[in-house]
Design a protein around this motif. Structure first.
Motif, PDB file in Angstrom:
ATOM      1  N   CYS A 119      51.492 -11.590  17.880  1.00  0.00           N
ATOM      2  CA  CYS A 119      50.081 -11.403  18.229  1.00  0.00           C
ATOM      3  C   CYS A 119      49.325 -12.686  17.917  1.00  0.00           C
ATOM      4  CB  CYS A 119      49.482 -10.233  17.448  1.00  0.00           C
ATOM      5  SG  CYS A 119      47.716  -9.976  17.799  1.00  0.00           S
ATOM      6  N   ASN A 120      48.839 -13.340  18.945  1.00  0.00           N
ATOM      7  CA  ASN A 120      48.036 -14.547  18.777  1.00  0.00           C
ATOM      8  C   ASN A 120      46.610 -14.141  18.422  1.00  0.00           C
ATOM      9  OD1 ASN A 120      47.081 -17.189  18.872  1.00  0.00           O
ATOM     10  ND2 ASN A 120      46.662 -17.062  21.075  1.00  0.00           N
ATOM     11  N   ASP A 121      46.236 -14.381  17.168  1.00  0.00           N
ATOM     12  CA  ASP A 121      44.956 -13.919  16.645  1.00  0.00           C
ATOM     13  C   ASP A 121      43.887 -15.008  16.817  1.00  0.00           C
ATOM     14  OD1 ASP A 121      42.945 -12.547  15.356  1.00  0.00           O
ATOM     15  OD2 ASP A 121      43.728 -12.911  13.336  1.00  0.00           O
ATOM     16  N   HIS A 122      43.517 -15.259  18.080  1.00  0.00           N
ATOM     17  CA  HIS A 122      42.446 -16.197  18.395  1.00  0.00           C
ATOM     18  C   HIS A 122      42.692 -17.573  17.775  1.00  0.00           C
ATOM     19  CE1 HIS A 122      40.006 -12.873  20.016  1.00  0.00           C
ATOM     20  NE2 HIS A 122      40.468 -12.176  18.989  1.00  0.00           N
ATOM     21  N   SER A 123      43.931 -18.055  17.917  1.00  0.00           N
ATOM     22  CA  SER A 123      44.267 -19.373  17.374  1.00  0.00           C
ATOM     23  C   SER A 123      43.513 -20.472  18.112  1.00  0.00           C
ATOM     24  CB  SER A 123      45.774 -19.615  17.500  1.00  0.00           C
ATOM     25  OG  SER A 123      46.501 -18.656  16.768  1.00  0.00           O
ATOM     26  N   THR A 124      43.150 -21.493  17.359  1.00  0.00           N
ATOM     27  CA  THR A 124      42.481 -22.655  17.963  1.00  0.00           C
ATOM     28  C   THR A 124      43.440 -23.825  18.111  1.00  0.00           C
ATOM     29  OG1 THR A 124      41.714 -23.347  15.764  1.00  0.00           O
ATOM     30  CG2 THR A 124      40.225 -21.980  17.070  1.00  0.00           C
ATOM     31  N   ASP A 125      44.708 -23.643  17.707  1.00  0.00           N
ATOM     32  CA  ASP A 125      45.710 -24.689  17.911  1.00  0.00           C
ATOM     33  C   ASP A 125      46.656 -24.248  19.031  1.00  0.00           C
ATOM     34  OD1 ASP A 125      47.253 -22.722  16.798  1.00  0.00           O
ATOM     35  OD2 ASP A 125      47.921 -23.888  15.062  1.00  0.00           O
ATOM     36  N   ASP A 126      47.864 -24.770  19.058  1.00  0.00           N
ATOM     37  CA  ASP A 126      48.805 -24.500  20.157  1.00  0.00           C
ATOM     38  C   ASP A 126      49.781 -23.366  19.840  1.00  0.00           C
ATOM     39  OD1 ASP A 126      47.694 -26.572  21.663  1.00  0.00           O
ATOM     40  OD2 ASP A 126      49.023 -28.075  20.760  1.00  0.00           O
ATOM     41  N   THR A 127      49.381 -22.421  19.007  1.00  0.00           N
ATOM     42  CA  THR A 127      50.283 -21.338  18.618  1.00  0.00           C
ATOM     43  C   THR A 127      50.856 -20.613  19.837  1.00  0.00           C
ATOM     44  OG1 THR A 127      49.193 -20.970  16.490  1.00  0.00           O
ATOM     45  CG2 THR A 127      50.450 -19.136  17.397  1.00  0.00           C
ATOM     46  N   ALA A 128      50.004 -20.219  20.766  1.00  0.00           N
ATOM     47  CA  ALA A 128      50.470 -19.455  21.937  1.00  0.00           C
ATOM     48  C   ALA A 128      51.466 -20.268  22.761  1.00  0.00           C
ATOM     49  CB  ALA A 128      49.273 -19.044  22.794  1.00  0.00           C
ATOM     50  N   GLU A 129      51.176 -21.534  22.997  1.00  0.00           N
ATOM     51  CA  GLU A 129      52.070 -22.377  23.798  1.00  0.00           C
ATOM     52  C   GLU A 129      53.402 -22.580  23.092  1.00  0.00           C
ATOM     53  OE1 GLU A 129      53.681 -24.338  26.782  1.00  0.00           O
ATOM     54  OE2 GLU A 129      51.733 -23.313  26.841  1.00  0.00           O
ATOM     55  N   VAL A 130      53.370 -22.766  21.791  1.00  0.00           N
ATOM     56  CA  VAL A 130      54.608 -22.935  21.027  1.00  0.00           C
ATOM     57  C   VAL A 130      55.466 -21.680  21.136  1.00  0.00           C
ATOM     58  CG1 VAL A 130      55.536 -23.144  18.693  1.00  0.00           C
ATOM     59  CG2 VAL A 130      53.685 -24.652  19.434  1.00  0.00           C
ATOM     60  N   VAL A 131      54.860 -20.517  21.038  1.00  0.00           N
ATOM     61  CA  VAL A 131      55.621 -19.264  21.145  1.00  0.00           C
ATOM     62  C   VAL A 131      56.238 -19.122  22.528  1.00  0.00           C
ATOM     63  CG1 VAL A 131      55.430 -16.749  21.109  1.00  0.00           C
ATOM     64  CG2 VAL A 131      54.261 -18.111  19.361  1.00  0.00           C
ATOM     65  N   ARG A 132      55.492 -19.461  23.562  1.00  0.00           N
ATOM     66  CA  ARG A 132      56.006 -19.324  24.930  1.00  0.00           C
ATOM     67  C   ARG A 132      57.267 -20.161  25.149  1.00  0.00           C
ATOM     68  NH1 ARG A 132      50.365 -19.966  26.188  1.00  0.00           N
ATOM     69  NH2 ARG A 132      49.406 -17.933  26.653  1.00  0.00           N
ATOM     70  N   ARG A 133      57.374 -21.291  24.465  1.00  0.00           N
ATOM     71  CA  ARG A 133      58.546 -22.157  24.641  1.00  0.00           C
ATOM     72  C   ARG A 133      59.835 -21.504  24.176  1.00  0.00           C
ATOM     73  NH1 ARG A 133      55.575 -27.205  21.759  1.00  0.00           N
ATOM     74  NH2 ARG A 133      53.950 -27.591  23.323  1.00  0.00           N
ATOM     75  N   PHE A 134      59.746 -20.455  23.367  1.00  0.00           N
ATOM     76  CA  PHE A 134      60.931 -19.787  22.831  1.00  0.00           C
ATOM     77  C   PHE A 134      61.403 -18.631  23.701  1.00  0.00           C
ATOM     78  CE2 PHE A 134      59.777 -22.148  19.102  1.00  0.00           C
ATOM     79  CZ  PHE A 134      60.957 -22.298  18.390  1.00  0.00           C
ATOM     80  N   ARG A 135      60.723 -18.351  24.797  1.00  0.00           N
ATOM     81  CA  ARG A 135      61.076 -17.168  25.589  1.00  0.00           C
ATOM     82  C   ARG A 135      62.476 -17.257  26.177  1.00  0.00           C
ATOM     83  NH1 ARG A 135      55.282 -15.999  28.634  1.00  0.00           N
ATOM     84  NH2 ARG A 135      54.468 -14.542  27.059  1.00  0.00           N
ATOM     85  N   GLU A 136      62.915 -18.454  26.536  1.00  0.00           N
ATOM     86  CA  GLU A 136      64.244 -18.596  27.126  1.00  0.00           C
ATOM     87  C   GLU A 136      65.331 -18.366  26.079  1.00  0.00           C
ATOM     88  OE1 GLU A 136      66.897 -21.907  29.564  1.00  0.00           O
ATOM     89  OE2 GLU A 136      64.712 -22.092  29.476  1.00  0.00           O
ATOM     90  N   GLU A 137      65.158 -18.930  24.892  1.00  0.00           N
ATOM     91  CA  GLU A 137      66.149 -18.763  23.828  1.00  0.00           C
ATOM     92  C   GLU A 137      66.070 -17.386  23.179  1.00  0.00           C
ATOM     93  OE1 GLU A 137      66.818 -22.628  21.371  1.00  0.00           O
ATOM     94  OE2 GLU A 137      64.687 -22.598  21.914  1.00  0.00           O
ATOM     95  N   LEU A 138      64.906 -16.758  23.248  1.00  0.00           N
ATOM     96  CA  LEU A 138      64.682 -15.466  22.606  1.00  0.00           C
ATOM     97  C   LEU A 138      64.113 -14.498  23.646  1.00  0.00           C
ATOM     98  CD1 LEU A 138      64.989 -14.292  19.720  1.00  0.00           C
ATOM     99  CD2 LEU A 138      62.596 -14.889  19.323  1.00  0.00           C
ATOM    100  N   PRO A 139      64.972 -13.945  24.510  1.00  0.00           N
ATOM    101  CA  PRO A 139      64.475 -13.114  25.612  1.00  0.00           C
ATOM    102  C   PRO A 139      63.742 -11.849  25.168  1.00  0.00           C
ATOM    103  CG  PRO A 139      66.874 -12.993  25.432  1.00  0.00           C
ATOM    104  CD  PRO A 139      66.437 -14.091  24.524  1.00  0.00           C
ATOM    105  N   GLN A 140      63.939 -11.422  23.922  1.00  0.00           N
ATOM    106  CA  GLN A 140      63.248 -10.227  23.430  1.00  0.00           C
ATOM    107  C   GLN A 140      61.796 -10.525  23.047  1.00  0.00           C
ATOM    108  OE1 GLN A 140      65.955 -11.706  22.015  1.00  0.00           O
ATOM    109  NE2 GLN A 140      67.385 -10.215  21.168  1.00  0.00           N
ATOM    110  N   LEU A 141      61.388 -11.768  23.182  1.00  0.00           N
ATOM    111  CA  LEU A 141      60.078 -12.196  22.677  1.00  0.00           C
ATOM    112  C   LEU A 141      58.945 -11.797  23.613  1.00  0.00           C
ATOM    113  CD1 LEU A 141      58.421 -13.859  20.606  1.00  0.00           C
ATOM    114  CD2 LEU A 141      58.960 -15.892  21.965  1.00  0.00           C
TER     115      LEU A 141
END
Length: 457
Positions: free
Chosen positions: A68-90
Motif C-alpha cells: 500500500c503506497n501511503d501517499h509517498s512523495t518519493d519513488d516508492t510506487a515506481e520502485v515497487v512496480r519494477r519488481f512485478r516481473e520477478e515477483l508475479p504475486q505482487l
C-alpha cells in the motif's frame, strides 16, 4: 542501605536472565503448511523496500504480496512496480485520503486488509525496512498453523548502523527483557501484560475482523500495543516471539531518527505522565544507580552489581547480534532513554506529534474523532457482558449460522440485521453479534422509540 538501593537491579537481573534462558527462538524451516498473504504499508520507502521485496522472491509459500503506497512523495510506487516481473504475486495499491483522526500507518493497514480477498486467510504484516531470511515464511505459516487463535508478534534482529541507533536499540531490547517473564506473558490474556512489536506480525484474517482491527485503533500512534490490548480485551491472546533468526530490521539511521522515533512512541505507549515518571525512576534505579554508587563508593558490593549489569549487557548483545562494543555503553543508553522519555512526554502534553512528514493532534482528540468517547466504549463492553450472561441464564444454547459469511461481507460493506419477530432477547442477541462480528452496531429507531429508551441512541 546500598543493598536496598540495589534490590530493583537484582529483580531485573533475575527476570532478564530467565527470559534469556526460557524465551524460545524461532528457526527457519523448509516445511510449508499454509499459503501466506504478505501485506506491506509503505510511505517514502523507496530506499528500503527493494531489499524486502528481494528477500520475498526467495520465499516459499507466498500466495500474494500487497504493498500500500501511503501517499509517498518519493519513488516508492515506481520502485515497487519494477519488481512485478520477478515477483508475479505482487500488487500495488494506493491509500485513500487520510480520514480525520486516523494515524497514517493504521489507515494504510486497514486499506491492505480491505484489499484482501475472501481466501486470503493467513496474513503477514511487514514493515518496509524488514528483511526475511530464507525459510522465514514457512516458519511463519507453521506459527499460524500451530496457534491460529493468537496474534503473533515477532521480534526481528535489530540492525545497527552507528553509535546512536545502537544505544536506542540496546535500550529497546532491555525494555522487552527486563520487566516481564515473556513466556508466561504469552499465556496470559490480561491487557496489562501485553507485549508487542509491529515490525513483523502474523494473524488470521478472521481475528482482525472480529476485533474491528484498525478501525478500533485508528487514532493510536503505538498501533502494535493498541491492537494487542484490543485483542486481549475481547478475550483473545497474543504471542511475542524471538524471530532474530528469521528476519532483520533497521529502524533508524541517525540520532535524529532515534530521537524522534522513540519520542513519538514512548509517552503514548505508557499512556500518562505518571507512567512516564515511573518509567524514568525505574530506568534510573536499575541502569544508572549502580554506576553512580560504584563511582561514589567503590567496593565489592557496588563493583559486583555494576559488573553483573555489564555482563548482562554483553549477553544481550551476543544473543541479539548487536556489535559487542555496545555492551559497556548500557548506562549511556539508559541516560538516552531518560532524555527521550522526558521529550516524549513534552510532545504528548503539547498535543503535537510529527512523524513521516505528518502531524498528529493530541491523542484524546484523535480517539474522539475515530472512536467516540471512552464512556460509550465502556458501556458497550458492559452491555455485551450483560447480554451474554442473560442469554446463558435463559437458554441452554445459542446457535448462529452464517457468521463467517457475515464477517466477510462486513469487511467490504455495512450489514443490516433484522429479526423476524420482536422479543426482549432480540436486542441481547444483537449485542452478542456486535462483538462476534467485530463491527460497531447502531440501532435504527424512530422518534417514539428513542424517547422511550434514550440510552440506546
Amino acid at each position: 542501605m546500598t543493598f536496598i538501593l540495589l534490590l530493583p537491579l537484582c529483580v531485573v537481573l533475575l527476570i532478564a536472565s530467565w527470559n534469556l534462558l526460557s524465551w524460545r527462538r524461532l528457526q527457519p524451516t523448509a516445511e510449508l503448511s499454509l499459503p501466506l498473504t504478505v501485506l506491506i504499508p509503505a510511505r517514502n520507502e523507496a530506499a528500503r523496500i527493494p531489499a524486502l521485496l528481494t528477500s520475498l522472491i526467495q520465499q516459499d509459500g507466498l500466495k500474494k504480496v500487497i504493498v500500500c503506497n501511503d501517499h509517498s512523495t518519493d519513488d516508492t510506487a515506481e520502485v515497487v512496480r519494477r519488481f512485478r516481473e520477478e515477483l508475479p504475486q505482487l500488487q500495488l495499491i494506493d491509500a485513500p485520503a487520510l480520514p480525520p483522526g486516523w494515524v497514517g500507518k493504521n489507515h494504510a493497514t486497514q486499506t491492505l486488509l480491505d484489499a484482501c480477498e475472501e481466501d486470503d486467510e493467513n496474513l503477514v504484516f511487514l514493515d518496509a525496512d524488514v528483511r526475511l531470511e530464507p525459510g522465514a515464511l514457512n516458519r511463519f505459516a507453521q506459527c499460524l498453523a500451530d496457534d491460529p487463535d493468537a496474534v503473533h508478534y515477532l521480534l526481528p534482529r535489530q540492525g545497527v548502523s552507528g553509535f546512536w541507533d545502537g544505544l536506542g536499540i540496546l535500550m529497546l531490547l532491555f525494555s522487552f527483557l527486563s520487566w516481564l517473564p515473556l513466556e508466561q506473558v504469552n499465556r496470559s490474556r490480561d491487557r496489562r501484560f501485553a507485549v508487542a512489536c509491529g515490525q513483523v506480525w502474523l494473524v488470521k484474517k478472521k481475528l482482525l475482523l472480529q476485533a474491528d482491527a484498525f478501525k478500533a485503533i485508528a487514532g493510536e500512534v503505538v498501533d502494535d500495543m493498541a491492537l494487542a490490548r484490543r485483542v486481549r480485551d475481547l478475550g483473545g491472546y497474543t504471542r511475542f516471539e524471538d524471530a532474530a533468526a528469521l528476519a532483520s530490521c533497521r529502524m533508524y539511521q541517525s540520532f535524529r531518527d532515534v530521537w524522534r522515533g522513540f519520542s513519538k512512541n514512548l509517552a503514548e505507549g505508557l499512556g500518562s505522565t505518571s507512567s512516564v515518571i515511573v518509567c524514568v525512576v525505574l530506568i534510573g534505579l536499575v541502569y544508572l544507580l549502580p554506576l553512580g554508587l560504584f563511582i561514589s563508593a567503590p567496593g565489592p558490593l557496588t563493583g559486583t552489581a555494576l559488573g553483573a549489569l555489564l555482563a548482562l549487557s554483553l549477553v544481550v548483545t551476543l544473543r541479539f547480534y548487536l556489535p559487542l562494543w555496545l555492551s559497556p555503553f548500557l548506562p549511556l543508553s539508559a541516560l538516552l532513554g531518560v532524555a527521550i522519555a522526558v521529550n516524549s512526554n513534552l510532545w504528548a502534553l503539547r498535543g503535537v506529534i510529527q512523524w513521516a512528514d505528518r502531524s498528529y493532534a493530541q491523542r484524546s482528540q484523535r480517539i474522539q474523532l475515530t472512536r467516540g468517547s471512552r464512556k460509550r466504549r465502556e458501556w458497550t463492553v458492559a452491555f455485551q457482558w450483560l447480554a451474554r450472561r442473560q442469554l446463558r441464564s435463559r437458554f441452554s444454547s445459542l446457535s448462529i449460522f452464517g457468521l463467517e459469511e457475515a464477517r466477510g461481507a462486513l469487511s467490504q460493506e455495512g450489514l443490516v440485521l433484522a429479526s423476524n419477530h420482536v422479543c426482549y432477547w432480540d436486542a441481547l442477541v444483537m449485542l452478542v453479534l456486535e462483538k462476534e462480528l467485530g463491527g460497531r452496531a447502531h440501532a435504527l429507531m424512530d422518534a417514539q422509540q428513542l424517547a422511550e429508551a434514550p440510552f440506546f441512541a
